[in-house]
Design a protein around this motif. Structure first.
Motif, PDB file in Angstrom:
ATOM      1  N   PRO A 158      18.915  75.535  34.776  1.00 35.74           N
ATOM      2  CA  PRO A 158      20.426  75.281  34.723  1.00 35.74           C
ATOM      3  C   PRO A 158      20.728  75.134  36.158  1.00 35.74           C
ATOM      4  O   PRO A 158      20.228  75.938  37.233  1.00 35.74           O
ATOM      5  CB  PRO A 158      21.013  76.640  34.217  1.00 35.74           C
ATOM      6  N   MET A 159      21.457  74.060  36.557  1.00 34.87           N
ATOM      7  CA  MET A 159      22.071  73.819  37.596  1.00 34.87           C
ATOM      8  C   MET A 159      23.539  73.829  37.555  1.00 34.87           C
ATOM      9  O   MET A 159      24.237  73.745  36.773  1.00 34.87           O
ATOM     10  CB  MET A 159      21.577  72.401  38.252  1.00 34.87           C
ATOM     11  N   PRO A 160      24.175  74.394  38.949  1.00 38.40           N
ATOM     12  CA  PRO A 160      25.587  73.937  39.236  1.00 38.40           C
ATOM     13  C   PRO A 160      26.228  72.771  38.653  1.00 38.40           C
ATOM     14  O   PRO A 160      25.577  71.607  38.953  1.00 38.40           O
ATOM     15  CB  PRO A 160      25.989  74.325  40.423  1.00 38.40           C
ATOM     16  N   GLY A 161      27.161  72.827  37.912  1.00 36.55           N
ATOM     17  CA  GLY A 161      27.873  71.458  37.559  1.00 36.55           C
ATOM     18  C   GLY A 161      26.810  71.008  36.087  1.00 36.55           C
ATOM     19  O   GLY A 161      26.329  71.877  35.631  1.00 36.55           O
ATOM     20  N   TRP A 162      27.107  69.547  36.109  1.00 34.97           N
ATOM     21  CA  TRP A 162      26.427  68.890  35.001  1.00 34.97           C
ATOM     22  C   TRP A 162      25.148  68.312  35.429  1.00 34.97           C
ATOM     23  O   TRP A 162      24.385  67.747  34.351  1.00 34.97           O
ATOM     24  CB  TRP A 162      27.346  67.934  34.094  1.00 34.97           C
ATOM     25  N   SER A 163      25.004  68.147  36.637  1.00 31.55           N
ATOM     26  CA  SER A 163      23.768  66.904  36.850  1.00 31.55           C
ATOM     27  C   SER A 163      22.687  68.063  36.881  1.00 31.55           C
ATOM     28  O   SER A 163      22.472  69.025  36.750  1.00 31.55           O
ATOM     29  CB  SER A 163      24.074  66.480  38.486  1.00 31.55           C
ATOM     30  N   SER A 164      21.475  67.083  36.562  1.00 31.17           N
ATOM     31  CA  SER A 164      20.006  67.340  36.512  1.00 31.17           C
ATOM     32  C   SER A 164      19.286  67.959  37.712  1.00 31.17           C
ATOM     33  O   SER A 164      19.659  67.264  38.713  1.00 31.17           O
ATOM     34  CB  SER A 164      19.199  66.229  35.952  1.00 31.17           C
ATOM     35  N   ALA A 173       9.948  59.438  29.810  1.00 30.57           N
ATOM     36  CA  ALA A 173      10.256  60.482  28.966  1.00 30.57           C
ATOM     37  C   ALA A 173      10.899  61.527  29.859  1.00 30.57           C
ATOM     38  O   ALA A 173      11.882  62.395  29.207  1.00 30.57           O
ATOM     39  CB  ALA A 173       8.863  61.042  28.205  1.00 30.57           C
ATOM     40  N   GLY A 174      10.421  61.833  30.947  1.00 31.65           N
ATOM     41  CA  GLY A 174      10.995  62.690  31.766  1.00 31.65           C
ATOM     42  C   GLY A 174      12.327  62.260  32.216  1.00 31.65           C
ATOM     43  O   GLY A 174      13.214  63.150  32.109  1.00 31.65           O
ATOM     44  N   VAL A 175      12.668  61.131  32.329  1.00 28.10           N
ATOM     45  CA  VAL A 175      14.228  60.720  32.296  1.00 28.10           C
ATOM     46  C   VAL A 175      15.043  60.978  31.422  1.00 28.10           C
ATOM     47  O   VAL A 175      16.010  61.325  31.619  1.00 28.10           O
ATOM     48  CB  VAL A 175      14.388  59.166  33.015  1.00 28.10           C
ATOM     49  N   ALA A 176      14.382  60.568  30.009  1.00 33.58           N
ATOM     50  CA  ALA A 176      15.148  60.907  28.945  1.00 33.58           C
ATOM     51  C   ALA A 176      15.467  62.544  28.715  1.00 33.58           C
ATOM     52  O   ALA A 176      16.779  62.673  28.534  1.00 33.58           O
ATOM     53  CB  ALA A 176      14.488  60.462  27.806  1.00 33.58           C
ATOM     54  N   MET A 233      19.081  64.128  28.629  1.00 35.54           N
ATOM     55  CA  MET A 233      19.845  65.137  27.502  1.00 35.54           C
ATOM     56  C   MET A 233      20.025  66.361  28.000  1.00 35.54           C
ATOM     57  O   MET A 233      21.050  67.002  27.619  1.00 35.54           O
ATOM     58  CB  MET A 233      18.424  65.150  26.379  1.00 35.54           C
ATOM     59  N   ALA A 234      19.321  66.896  28.963  1.00 34.77           N
ATOM     60  CA  ALA A 234      19.634  68.234  29.510  1.00 34.77           C
ATOM     61  C   ALA A 234      20.690  68.332  30.225  1.00 34.77           C
ATOM     62  O   ALA A 234      21.604  69.369  30.129  1.00 34.77           O
ATOM     63  CB  ALA A 234      18.464  68.823  30.426  1.00 34.77           C
ATOM     64  N   SER A 235      21.391  67.353  30.899  1.00 36.78           N
ATOM     65  CA  SER A 235      22.420  67.212  31.676  1.00 36.78           C
ATOM     66  C   SER A 235      23.436  67.091  30.652  1.00 36.78           C
ATOM     67  O   SER A 235      24.596  67.654  30.935  1.00 36.78           O
ATOM     68  CB  SER A 235      22.543  66.034  32.481  1.00 36.78           C
ATOM     69  N   THR A 236      23.512  66.327  29.609  1.00 36.34           N
ATOM     70  CA  THR A 236      24.404  66.253  28.705  1.00 36.34           C
ATOM     71  C   THR A 236      24.920  67.439  27.741  1.00 36.34           C
ATOM     72  O   THR A 236      25.871  68.043  27.788  1.00 36.34           O
ATOM     73  CB  THR A 236      24.182  65.343  27.608  1.00 36.34           C
TER      74      THR A 236
END
Length: 403
Positions: free
Chosen positions: A83-89, A124-127, A131-134
Motif C-alpha cells: 500500500p502506498m499513499p494515494g492511488w498510484s503504484s 504482466a507486472g505492468v498489468a 490492477m493494484a492501483s485501481t
C-alpha cells in the motif's frame, strides 16, 4: 594483459553506477514522504527492502542476468502490492528504474530462451501494478478513468521500448559474433590452403624427384641387390606420395589469392639441377637481364617451374628431356614495354606417357596445375597449357620496371 572495454560495456557500467548513486536519494525522499503521510512501518520496510534488492540486482546483472532478473521481478511485485499513499503504484519508486536496467541486460546479453519470457513477465507486472492501483483507490475518491489507464500505458510503453532497444542491441551483437566467426573460418581455410599448397609444392615435388632418381639409378646398376634396394626406395617414395595426397584431400580448402611465402628466384637453378638424372635431362636457360618482380609473381614463377618439372617426371616415361626457359626481354622484343617476363616449361614427351598400371605412375589429384593457374592469375599474369608430343606450360608474369 590489458583488457579493453567496448562502448556498450562502458555505457552499462555507467548506468549501473548512476543507479547506485542517484536513485537511492529519490527512494529515500519517497520513504520520508510516506512516513510523514502516516504509512505503517511494514510498508516502509517492504519498500526499502525491495529497493535495496533492485539495486543489488543491477550490479549482479553484469555476470548473472537471469538470476538478477528473477530477483528484480519479485521486488517489483512487492512494490506493486505494498500500500502506498494515494492511488498510484509503488512501481513508480525511483529505484524501480533498476528493473529496466536488469531487463535490458537480460535481453541484450542473456540466454536467448529468456528474451520472450522477459517481455511477458514485464507486461504482466505492468498489468498487476495497474490492477493494484485501481483496487487501492481511496473510498469516495472518484478519479478520472484516464489517469490509471494513462499510467498503465506509459509503463507499458517504457517496458516495451526498453525491451525493443535491447533486442536491437542483441541482434547487432549476434551479427558481430557471426561476422567474427566467418572471418575466423575464412582465416582457417586460408591457413589450411597455404599448408596444402606448400606440402604439394615442396614435399610432393621432392618425393617425385626421389622416385625419378631411384628409377634412373636402377637402369645404371648391374648388381641385383642394388637394383632391388633402389626399387624399394622408389616404391617407398611413391607410397609416401600417395599418403601425402590423401592428407592434402583432407586439407583441401579455398586457396588464397596472393600473399604466399615467396620462393626465391635465386633458388631456381638449384631446383632445376636437383631434378636431373641420367634418364631425365632437365635444363634451365635465361634470356635477358633479370628484373625485380612482385612477391606474388615471383612465387608463381617458381611454383610454375616446379609443377611443370614434377608433372613431367611423374607422367612421362623416361628417357625424358625437360627445358625451362625464362625470357626477361619478351616484351622488349615486341613493343618495348619491358613489363613482363615469360617462363616456359616444356618436355619432349619422353618415351610416351605412363600408363595407369606402370609401376612408376602415381595418380595425382589434379590440384597442382590448378593451383599454379590460380597463383598466376592472382599475380596478374596469364597461363597457357599446350599439349603436343609433350606438355608445355607457358606463363607471362609482371615485373617491376625495366632493366
Amino acid at each position: 594483459m590489458q583488457i579493453r572495454l567496448s562502448g556498450e560495456d562502458y555505457a552499462w557500467r555507467l548506468f549501473v553506477l548512476l543507479s547506485a548513486t542517484v536513485l537511492p536519494l529519490g527512494t529515500l525522499a519517497l520513504l520520508v514522504a510516506m512516513a510523514l503521510s502516516g504509512a505503517d512501518t511494514v510498508s516502509l520496510v517492504a519498500v526499502g527492502v525491495a529497493a535495496t534488492v533492485l539495486h543489488v540486482t543491477a550490479w549482479g546483472a553484469t555476470s548473472q542476468p537471469v538470476r538478477a532478473f528473477v530477483a528484480a521481478a519479485l521486488a517489483m511485485v512487492v512494490l506493486a502490492l505494498v500500500p502506498m499513499p494515494g492511488w498510484s503504484s509503488g512501481v513508480l519508486t525511483p529505484s524501480s528504474l533498476c528493473f529496466l536496467l536488469v531487463l535490458w541486460r537480460l535481453v541484450a546479453v542473456g540466454p536467448s530462451r529468456w528474451v520472450a519470457p522477459a517481455l511477458a513477465t514485464a507486461v504482466a507486472g505492468v498489468a498487476l501494478a495497474g490492477m493494484a492501483s485501481t483496487l487501492r483507490e481511496p473510498a469516495g475518491a472518484r478519479l478520472p478513468l484516464w489517469m490509471p489507464v494513462l499510467e498503465v500505458m506509459l509503463l507499458l510503453a517504457v517496458v516495451v521500448g526498453v525491451w525493443g532497444f535491447a533486442r536491437v542491441v542483441r541482434a547487432q551483437r549476434q551479427r558481430s559474433v557471426a561476422q567474427a566467426a566467418q572471418r575466423l573460418a575464412v582465416a582457417r581455410r586460408a591457413e589450411r590452403a597455404e599448408i596444402r599448397r606448400d606440402l604439394h609444392d615442396v614435399i610432393a615435388h621432392s618425393l617425385t624427384l626421389v622416385v625419378a632418381q631411384a628409377e634412373a639409378a636402377r637402369v645404371g646398376t648391374a648388381e641385383h641387390e642394388t637394383e632391388r634396394a633402389l626399387a624399394q626406395v622408389a616404391d617407398t617414395a611413391r607410397a609416401a606420395l600417395l599418403g601425402l595426397r590423401g592428407m592434402l584431400r583432407v586439407l583441401d580448402a579455398a586457396p588464397l589469392a596472393a600473399g604466399d611465402i615467396v620462393p626465391s628466384l635465386d633458388g631456381l637453378p638449384a631446383l632445376v639441377a636437383a631434378a636431373a638424372t641420367p634418364l631425365h635431362r632437365v635444363t634451365l636457360t635465361q634470356h635477358g637481364d633479370r628484373r625485380a618482380m612482385p612477391a606474388d609473381a615471383e612465387s608463381a614463377l617458381v611454383r610454375l617451374v616446379q609443377e611443370g618439372i614434377t608433372n613431367a617426371l611423374r607422367h612421362v616415361e623416361p628417357p625424358l628431356s625437360v627445358t625451362v626457359h625464362v625470357d626477361w626481354n619478351v616484351e622488349l622484343d615486341e613493343d618495348g614495354g619491358g613489363d613482363v617476363v615469360q617462363v616456359r616449361v616444356q618436355d619432349d614427351g619422353g618415351s610416351g606417357p605412363r600408363t595407369a598400371g606402370d609401376p612408376g605412375m602415381s595418380p595425382g589429384t589434379g590440384s597442382g596445375l590448378a593451383g599454379v593457374a590460380r597463383r598466376v592469375e592472382a599475380a596478374g599474369g596469364e597461363l597457357a597449357v599446350v599439349r603436343g608430343k609433350g606438355w608445355t606450360l607457358c606463363a607471362r608474369l609482371p615485373t617491376v620496371g625495366t632493366p
